[in-house]
Design a protein around this motif. Structure first.
Motif, short mmCIF file in Angstrom:
data_model
loop_
_atom_site.label_atom_id
_atom_site.label_comp_id
_atom_site.label_asym_id
_atom_site.label_seq_id
_atom_site.Cartn_x
_atom_site.Cartn_y
_atom_site.Cartn_z
N SER A 18 34.71 -5.40 -28.37
CA SER A 18 33.59 -6.22 -28.88
C SER A 18 33.04 -5.65 -30.18
O SER A 18 32.70 -6.39 -31.10
N CYS A 19 32.91 -4.31 -30.25
CA CYS A 19 32.39 -3.70 -31.49
C CYS A 19 33.36 -3.98 -32.64
O CYS A 19 32.93 -4.27 -33.77
N ASN A 20 34.65 -3.92 -32.37
CA ASN A 20 35.63 -4.22 -33.43
C ASN A 20 35.61 -5.69 -33.82
O ASN A 20 35.79 -6.04 -34.99
N LEU A 21 35.37 -6.56 -32.86
CA LEU A 21 35.25 -7.99 -33.18
C LEU A 21 34.03 -8.20 -34.07
O LEU A 21 34.08 -8.94 -35.06
N ALA A 22 32.93 -7.52 -33.72
CA ALA A 22 31.70 -7.66 -34.51
C ALA A 22 31.96 -7.18 -35.94
O ALA A 22 31.58 -7.85 -36.91
N LEU A 27 32.91 -8.28 -41.62
CA LEU A 27 33.75 -8.09 -42.82
C LEU A 27 34.14 -9.42 -43.43
O LEU A 27 34.26 -9.56 -44.64
N HIS A 28 34.36 -10.42 -42.57
CA HIS A 28 34.78 -11.74 -43.05
C HIS A 28 33.59 -12.64 -43.38
O HIS A 28 33.72 -13.86 -43.42
N GLY A 29 32.44 -12.03 -43.55
CA GLY A 29 31.31 -12.77 -44.12
C GLY A 29 30.32 -13.36 -43.14
O GLY A 29 29.38 -14.05 -43.55
N ARG A 30 30.50 -13.08 -41.86
CA ARG A 30 29.53 -13.65 -40.92
C ARG A 30 28.41 -12.64 -40.63
O ARG A 30 28.63 -11.44 -40.66
N ARG A 89 31.34 1.71 -46.58
CA ARG A 89 31.83 0.98 -47.76
C ARG A 89 31.82 -0.51 -47.47
O ARG A 89 32.84 -1.11 -47.12
N ARG A 90 30.66 -1.11 -47.60
CA ARG A 90 30.52 -2.53 -47.25
C ARG A 90 30.99 -3.41 -48.41
O ARG A 90 30.46 -3.32 -49.51
N PRO A 91 31.98 -4.26 -48.16
CA PRO A 91 32.42 -5.16 -49.25
C PRO A 91 31.33 -6.17 -49.59
O PRO A 91 30.52 -6.51 -48.72
N ASP A 92 31.34 -6.63 -50.86
CA ASP A 92 30.29 -7.56 -51.30
C ASP A 92 30.22 -8.81 -50.43
O ASP A 92 29.15 -9.36 -50.19
N GLU A 93 31.38 -9.28 -49.99
CA GLU A 93 31.40 -10.55 -49.27
C GLU A 93 31.05 -10.42 -47.78
O GLU A 93 31.01 -11.41 -47.05
N ALA A 94 30.80 -9.17 -47.33
CA ALA A 94 30.54 -8.98 -45.90
C ALA A 94 29.16 -9.49 -45.51
O ALA A 94 28.25 -9.56 -46.34
N GLY A 95 29.04 -9.88 -44.25
CA GLY A 95 27.74 -10.31 -43.72
C GLY A 95 26.98 -9.13 -43.12
O GLY A 95 27.42 -7.99 -43.21
N GLU A 96 25.84 -9.44 -42.52
CA GLU A 96 25.05 -8.38 -41.86
C GLU A 96 25.80 -7.84 -40.65
O GLU A 96 26.55 -8.58 -40.00
N VAL A 290 41.02 -9.91 -35.49
CA VAL A 290 40.67 -10.99 -36.42
C VAL A 290 40.98 -12.35 -35.79
O VAL A 290 40.17 -13.29 -35.83
N ASP A 291 42.13 -12.43 -35.15
CA ASP A 291 42.54 -13.68 -34.50
C ASP A 291 41.49 -14.12 -33.47
O ASP A 291 41.13 -15.29 -33.39
N LEU A 292 41.00 -13.16 -32.71
CA LEU A 292 40.02 -13.51 -31.68
C LEU A 292 38.68 -13.92 -32.31
O LEU A 292 38.04 -14.88 -31.85
N THR A 293 38.27 -13.24 -33.39
CA THR A 293 36.99 -13.63 -34.02
C THR A 293 37.09 -15.06 -34.56
O THR A 293 36.11 -15.79 -34.55
#
Ligand SMILES: Nc1ncnc2c1ncn2[C@@H]1O[C@H](COP(=O)(O)OP(=O)(O)OP(=O)(O)O)[C@@H](O)[C@H]1O
Ligand SMILES: [Mg+2]
Length: 305
Positions: A18-22, A27-30, A89-96, A290-293
């Motif tokens: 779950s932590c990895n899904l979060a 990372l994918h912007g959510r 190292r948070r990418p610019d496009e990442a969400g909270e 990633v597939d599961l998210t």
């Protein structure tokens, strides 16, 4: 969307997955939040490498909030507070990416009407602020699970999209246990319907997730003898047959996370540093996360079982 992470047995990989899904969803912007409702053992801080809250928070965590001892649960910004540089190292496009830990030294507690009402307020506030909230409910038939089911049965929560992920290892005993958690006495369905849930609607929210699955054809098993590999195939076939019979087969199961050498040894987030720089973790594991998210969006339809 609220995603409830549950399992019948302990040590299934529920929290690490779950932590990895979060992390991947963020990372994918959510905008993502992780609520540690494992009241007996609130250790999600360890997985994100946040030392200050590795065994819960002393600053009014989820226990304190639900029991009315503070106005809002303590929040930790994972991007800022993780001790791991690769996570910071948070990418610019990442969400909270926010973690709400449980309280250090906290334990299981029953949900009286005040607790249930505060939990409903919390879930509604989460839904308003975040795209995705993970709720780690601990193993077995916990008070936390009872509280969550009770809250979700409230009319105010009806418009909120909710999903239940039932984590289990790929073994006979784990499959049976996971089935029991959903369909057994005091399981999710019986408890949920007794609290006012519509059975089919509740079933539609529940899916199984297989964790730490060993592929019998994996190159990492090259050292095994031919009879050992043949036996693994037999076991795997038997498990597929059993999963199908229990409703945890192709339609009931929504994710399959491969066994990963890094996670075998340490509860942690898999970052690019692990898969691409040091090459210690497998890319296939991250792809499975990633597939599961991607299946955890209101747009992705979970067809009726
Ligand atoms: N895909 C995987 N491959 C190998 N090991 C894994 C995998 N996923 C999780 N693990 C490991 O399995 C162990 C149990 O995982 P985790 O703590 O997430 O389970 P849990 O179900 O949350 O347990 P608990 O009930 O104690 O909270 C950990 O050591 C974790 O690193
Ligand atoms: Mg856990």
């Amino acid at each position: 969307m609220l995603v409830f992470a549950t399992s019948d047995k302990g040590g299934t990989g529920r929290s690490v997955t779950s932590c990895n899904l979060a992390y991947q969803a963020a990372l994918h912007g959510r905008n993502v939040c992780y609520l540690d409702f494992d009241f007996g053992s609130p250790t999600a801080g360890t997985i994100f490498n946040i030392d200050d809250v590795s065994q819960g928070t002393p600053h009014g965590g989820l226990h304190a909030y639900l029991r009315g001892l503070c106005e809002a649960p303590h929040r930790v910004n994972v991007w800022l507070d993780s001790e791991r540089e690769a996570i910071r190292r948070r990418p610019d496009e990442a969400g909270e990416l926010v973690l709400c830990p449980g309280d250090v030294g906290g334990g299981e507690f029953e949900g009286d009407p005040q607790v249930v009402s505060r939990c409903a307020d919390l879930f509604l506030a989460q839904e308003a602020e975040f795209d995705l909230t993970f709720v780690d409910l601990s193993a077995g038939r916990s008070y936390a699970t009872q509280i969550a089911l009770q809250v979700l049965a409230m009319p105010a929560l009806e418009p909120v999209a909710a999903r239940w992920l039932v984590f289990h290892r790929w073994t006979r005993q784990h499959l049976l246990a996971a089935d029991g958690l959903v369909n057994g006495e005091r399981g999710l369905i019986k408890t949920g319907t007794s609290l006012g849930h519509d059975e089919q609607r509740l079933r539609d929210m529940i899916r199984f997730v297989r964790t730490a699955v060993v592929d019998p054809d994996s190159r990492s098993l090259a050292g095994l003898t031919a009879p050992q590999v043949a036996w693994l195939h037999e076991c795997n076939d038997e498990l597929h047959e059993m999963a199908g019979r229990l409703g945890a087969g192709r339609t009931g199961s929504i994710g399959r996370i491969p066994h990963d050498p890094v996670l075998q040894w340490r509860e942690q987030i898999l970052t690019n540093a692990d898969t691409r720089t040091r090459k210690t973790a497998n890319l296939a594991t991250v792809r499975a996360f990633v597939d599961l998210t991607e299946k955890l969006t209101p747009e992705y339809s979970w067809v009726s079982l």
